[in-house]
Design a protein around this motif. Structure first.
Motif, mmCIF file in Angstrom:
data_model
loop_
_atom_site.group_PDB
_atom_site.id
_atom_site.type_symbol
_atom_site.label_atom_id
_atom_site.label_comp_id
_atom_site.label_asym_id
_atom_site.label_seq_id
_atom_site.Cartn_x
_atom_site.Cartn_y
_atom_site.Cartn_z
ATOM 1 N N LEU A 104 0.702 -1.133 0.078
ATOM 2 C CA LEU A 104 0.000 -0.004 0.089
ATOM 3 C C LEU A 104 0.897 1.262 0.003
ATOM 4 N N TYR A 110 -1.709 5.544 3.257
ATOM 5 C CA TYR A 110 -2.654 4.446 3.340
ATOM 6 C C TYR A 110 -2.397 3.286 4.315
ATOM 7 N N LYS A 124 -9.738 4.141 1.308
ATOM 8 C CA LYS A 124 -8.908 3.865 0.043
ATOM 9 C C LYS A 124 -7.906 2.736 0.509
ATOM 10 N N ALA A 125 -7.341 2.607 1.556
ATOM 11 C CA ALA A 125 -6.524 1.475 1.974
ATOM 12 C C ALA A 125 -7.247 0.104 1.870
ATOM 13 N N ARG A 134 -9.863 -0.448 0.069
ATOM 14 C CA ARG A 134 -10.615 -0.714 -1.309
ATOM 15 C C ARG A 134 -9.326 -1.196 -2.197
ATOM 16 N N ILE A 135 -8.226 -0.692 -2.025
ATOM 17 C CA ILE A 135 -6.873 -1.180 -2.680
ATOM 18 C C ILE A 135 -6.887 -2.763 -2.220
ATOM 19 N N GLU A 144 -9.261 -5.134 -3.516
ATOM 20 C CA GLU A 144 -9.082 -5.581 -4.981
ATOM 21 C C GLU A 144 -7.879 -6.605 -5.089
ATOM 22 N N LYS A 145 -6.737 -6.176 -4.361
ATOM 23 C CA LYS A 145 -5.578 -7.110 -4.260
ATOM 24 C C LYS A 145 -5.759 -8.451 -3.852
#
Length: 196
Positions: free
Chosen positions: A125, A129, A163-164, A166-167, A170-171
């Motif tokens: 990250l 984040y 945002k962290a 969300r990323i 996805e990962k």
């Protein structure tokens, strides 16, 4: 293994043996904290050593009525944050007043990746984040406490956590899909061993 109270007393008297024992007993725990903030092991070791230096320097301020591990964790987290600040790597996303729904996504994706894979994804990250995520999720701080620690608004803390997550979501889903596909491509006997 010495009693922690005796080790702390020895550290207050700057006894080298007590300092070494404290370092030895808490090295793994402290390193795990530093690794969550660092980009690589060498950086984590630097944070760790700086953190232990702060612990030895300020151990006389430790309140013995509270758990030592919590005090150590806070010093390590603050040291890591100071390290990132000094390198000007903490750039925070804008302030938001509400946190948006991340959606349900693939509920069993987490079951398809290992703890090591998850920690690696957290380490990837962006620094800001990662810092807020670690403070909130791993260290258990509330947004107002994080805001005070980092000199940001509570909304900015929430925004960076959102945002962290969300990323990471996805990962995690990509890693889980990759792991599932990798097992499908293996011969049945190998896939069985990997699943065990």
């Amino acid at each position: 293994m010495q009693d922690i109270a005796n080790i702390i007393d020895g550290c207050k008297q700057w006894k080298r043996g007590s300092q070494e024992e404290l370092y030895r007993q808490f090295y793994g725990y402290a390193m795990a904290i530093c690794l969550r903030y660092a980009n690589h092991k060498e950086e984590a070791v630097e944070m760790l050593n700086d953190g232990f230096l702060k612990i030895f320097t300020h151990i006389s301020t430790y309140d013995t009525s509270r758990p030592f591990k919590s005090w150590l964790a806070r010093i390590m987290a603050n040291t890591a944050i100071d390290h990132l600040r000094a390198q000007k790597r903490l750039l925070f996303a804008e302030d938001i007043n509400k946190v948006y729904d991340l959606g349900s996504g693939n509920e069993d994706a987490l079951d398809k990746i290992s703890v090591d894979e998850l920690l690696k994804l957290v380490q990837e990250l962006p620094p800001a984040y990662k810092t807020v995520f670690n403070l909130y999720v791993m260290e258990g701080f509330q947004h107002q406490q994080i805001a005070d620690m980092l000199g940001i608004s509570e909304g900015t803390s929430k925004s960076n956590l959102f945002k962290a997550k969300r990323i990471l979501k996805e990962k995690i889903e990509k890693a889980a899909a990759y792991n599932t596909n990798e097992k499908k491509d293996l011969p049945p006997q190998v896939a069985k061993v990997k699943n065990e």
